[in-house]
Design a protein around this motif. Structure first.
Motif, short mmCIF file in Angstrom:
data_model
loop_
_atom_site.label_atom_id
_atom_site.label_comp_id
_atom_site.label_asym_id
_atom_site.label_seq_id
_atom_site.Cartn_x
_atom_site.Cartn_y
_atom_site.Cartn_z
N UNK A 208 -7.75 82.76 -18.72
CA UNK A 208 -6.77 83.82 -18.98
C UNK A 208 -6.86 84.91 -17.91
N UNK A 209 -8.07 85.18 -17.41
CA UNK A 209 -8.23 86.20 -16.36
C UNK A 209 -7.61 85.76 -15.05
N UNK A 210 -7.44 84.44 -14.86
CA UNK A 210 -6.80 83.92 -13.66
C UNK A 210 -5.27 83.95 -13.81
N UNK A 211 -4.81 83.87 -15.05
CA UNK A 211 -3.39 83.64 -15.32
C UNK A 211 -2.64 84.92 -15.66
N UNK A 212 -3.14 85.65 -16.64
CA UNK A 212 -2.38 86.78 -17.20
C UNK A 212 -1.99 87.83 -16.17
N UNK A 213 -2.91 88.30 -15.30
CA UNK A 213 -2.51 89.36 -14.34
C UNK A 213 -1.38 88.92 -13.42
N UNK A 233 -0.60 79.21 -11.93
CA UNK A 233 0.06 78.01 -12.44
C UNK A 233 -0.94 76.93 -12.84
N UNK A 234 -1.89 76.65 -11.96
CA UNK A 234 -2.92 75.66 -12.30
C UNK A 234 -3.81 76.19 -13.42
N UNK A 235 -4.10 77.48 -13.39
CA UNK A 235 -4.93 78.06 -14.45
C UNK A 235 -4.28 77.90 -15.81
N UNK A 236 -2.97 78.17 -15.89
CA UNK A 236 -2.29 78.03 -17.18
C UNK A 236 -2.20 76.58 -17.61
N UNK A 237 -2.04 75.68 -16.64
CA UNK A 237 -1.98 74.24 -16.96
C UNK A 237 -3.19 73.82 -17.78
N UNK A 391 6.90 81.60 0.02
CA UNK A 391 7.96 82.46 0.55
C UNK A 391 7.57 83.93 0.59
N UNK A 392 6.46 84.27 -0.07
CA UNK A 392 6.03 85.68 -0.11
C UNK A 392 4.69 85.89 0.57
N UNK A 393 4.28 84.94 1.38
CA UNK A 393 3.02 85.07 2.10
C UNK A 393 1.92 84.24 1.47
N UNK A 394 0.95 83.83 2.27
CA UNK A 394 -0.10 82.93 1.74
C UNK A 394 -1.07 83.62 0.79
N UNK A 395 -1.37 84.90 1.02
CA UNK A 395 -2.33 85.57 0.17
C UNK A 395 -3.74 85.08 0.43
N UNK A 396 -4.66 85.52 -0.39
CA UNK A 396 -6.06 85.13 -0.24
C UNK A 396 -6.78 85.28 -1.57
N UNK A 397 -8.03 84.82 -1.59
CA UNK A 397 -8.85 85.00 -2.79
C UNK A 397 -8.54 84.04 -3.92
N UNK A 398 -8.06 82.83 -3.59
CA UNK A 398 -7.78 81.84 -4.64
C UNK A 398 -9.05 81.54 -5.43
N UNK A 399 -9.01 81.78 -6.73
CA UNK A 399 -10.17 81.56 -7.60
C UNK A 399 -10.10 80.13 -8.14
N UNK A 400 -10.94 79.28 -7.63
CA UNK A 400 -10.80 77.85 -7.90
C UNK A 400 -11.90 77.26 -8.78
N UNK A 401 -13.03 77.94 -8.91
CA UNK A 401 -14.18 77.30 -9.56
C UNK A 401 -13.90 76.95 -11.03
N UNK A 402 -13.42 77.91 -11.81
CA UNK A 402 -13.13 77.63 -13.22
C UNK A 402 -12.01 76.61 -13.36
N UNK A 403 -11.03 76.66 -12.45
CA UNK A 403 -9.93 75.69 -12.50
C UNK A 403 -10.44 74.29 -12.19
N UNK A 404 -11.32 74.18 -11.20
CA UNK A 404 -11.87 72.86 -10.84
C UNK A 404 -12.69 72.28 -11.98
N UNK A 405 -13.51 73.11 -12.62
CA UNK A 405 -14.31 72.63 -13.74
C UNK A 405 -13.42 72.18 -14.89
#
Length: 457
Positions: A208-213, A233-237, A391-405
């Motif tokens: 939820x901390x990855x998705x809601x904000x 998107x992946x977090x909510x999935x 379309x809005x820029x690549x951004x940074x700081x993708x939080x992947x650990x919880x999603x991968x698990x």
């Protein structure tokens, strides 16, 4: 009350089990009435104002069934079903319909803002399933206590699974603690409860901390970067999967403690290699309801290809509307209906579909359409889609650990039901699950206690 709350786990559930066991041993004829009473207490804990609504719903639909058995007027059950749907529409869709009317130039109606009674979609569908089967001659009549328990049984009243009368009514007549496998059922029920809690607390809630904000930012009209969009998107999935399947595991486990086997609702859906396969694995009891009570009624696959495609589109669009009173839900359901129709055309054409490619395409379709399911508006969904496309820029700081698990468990792991039933009865296993339960309780005490996503439906 929430399954993942101290008041349920440490107060209500032990008390309910003690009262049920006492009735089973001392007055077996009171057992079902005790379960009905406990179910009403459970339902009313959240908001006692809606207990009369649930009670009146049970009484009126049961009375209709008795009246129909005495004098089977052909109009009676369709009228009862229409009234059930009208009550559901008043509570769930009145604001939505008001907003649609307000789109007419010069019209400005105020939203009623009625509070949505928990579980109304689920117990309404239970009434519809029984009444439809009664009219078709497939269902017998039942006493008021048994019918009330079918509708209000507390493990499944708020968010399913959707249980057919034929799957559960005969179980109410059993003496659950006299069965030779009673101890095994109780043990596996406790294990399912613990696993469901762990899935919710350790896998679903942290996402939820990855998705809601991110979705909140999109709803506020802010730009969402590519990294943020894919993270959300992946977090909510996986959040919605572990949240809802965790709830289902708890419901199945709790029901087993009271001697009732509920139908499974998930079968590793993110392994699906086609959209049809996905809906055979995701929210399986709803899929069966939509198939048997809507799709077949619309003509199914018996009246030609055009009717079949239209039936798929109409069924899934209504399924989307059932999930939520909003055009984004309608669009989500319609896209799934169109996707299922495309699958029919592909199979009819005889085109091959390699398993890996089928899995990739299905997963991508499901993941992308979850955006509409989660977004609060089309504008918010469009902001997420723009981010996904970069379309809005690549951004940074993708939080992947919880999603991968979460992805590893969801895709590679077995269902909780299958895992629990494969485990042998061993003392060390009981100790291990006991420790896991304690750790979950400690986690619940430390963190925010999230409601279950499907409570809003």
């Amino acid at each position: 009350m929430l399954f993942n709350s101290f008041v349920f786990l440490l107060a209500f559930l032990p008390t309910a089990l003690a009262l049920h066991a006492l009735a089973e041993r001392v007055r077996p004829d009171w057992r079902l009435a005790v379960l009905v009473g406990l179910s009403l207490v459970f339902y009313g804990w959240w908001d006692p104002r809606f207990v009369p609504l649930l009670g009146a719903s049970v009484l009126l639909n049961w009375w209709v069934s008795r009246l129909y058995l005495r004098a089977p007027a052909p109009w009676l059950i369709p009228l009862a079903i229409a009234l059930n749907l009208a009550v559901l529409a008043l509570f769930k869709y009145l604001d939505f319909l008001t907003d649609l009317v307000d789109l007419i130039p010069g019209v400005d109606l105020a939203r009623p803002g009625w509070v949505l009674p928990l579980g109304i979609s689920f117990f309404t569908f239970h009434h519809i399933m029984y009444l439809t089967d009664l009219r078709a001659g497939r269902a017998p009549g039942f006493g008021l206590t048994k019918y009330a328990l079918y509708i209000a049984f507390f493990p499944q009243v708020l968010a399913g699974p959707l249980v057919r009368w034929s799957e559960i009514m005969h179980q109410f007549d059993e003496r659950p603690y006299d069965r030779p496998d009673a101890a095994e059922r109780i043990g596996r029920g406790l294990m399912l409860l613990t696993v469901g809690l762990a899935k919710k607390v350790f896998l679903g809630d942290p996402l939820a901390a990855y998705v809601n904000p991110v979705f909140q930012a999109a709803a506020a009209g802010k730009a969402v970067t590519m990294a943020e969009a894919w993270q959300a998107t992946l977090g909510f999935t996986f959040q919605i999967y572990f949240d809802f399947s965790g709830y289902t595991d708890m419901a199945l486990g709790i029901a087993l403690l009271f001697g009732v086997v509920l139908p499974q609702n998930f079968d590793v859906p993110y392994r699906a290699t086609s959209l049809q396969d996905f809906w055979r694995r995701w929210h399986m009891t709803l899929s069966r309801f939509l198939r048997d009570y809507l799709y077949i009624g619309f003509g199914g696959n018996r009246r030609g290809l055009a009717v079949q495609l239209a039936a798929l589109l109409a069924t899934m669009t209504l399924g989307g509307l059932w999930h939520g009173a909003g055009l984004t839900f309608v669009a989500w359901g319609a896209l799934h209906g169109a996707g299922l129709g495309a699958g029919v055309l592909w199979r009819r054409a005889g085109f091959p579909m390699p398993v890996v490619l089928g899995w990739v395409l299905t997963s991508l379709f499901v993941v992308l359409t979850w955006v509409l399911f989660r977004a609060t508006s089309f504008e918010a969904a469009l902001a997420i889609y723009k981010g996904l496309l970069g379309l809005t820029g690549p951004g940074s700081g993708f939080k992947w650990r919880a999603i991968a698990a979460a992805a590893a468990v969801a895709i590679l792991g077995p269902t909780a039901w299958a895992a629990v039933h494969r485990l042998p009865p061993r003392r060390w296993l009981a100790v291990l699950f006991g420790l896991l339960f304690v750790v979950v309780l400690l986690k619940i005490g430390d963190d925010a206690n999230y409601e279950f996503i499907y409570f809003q439906f």
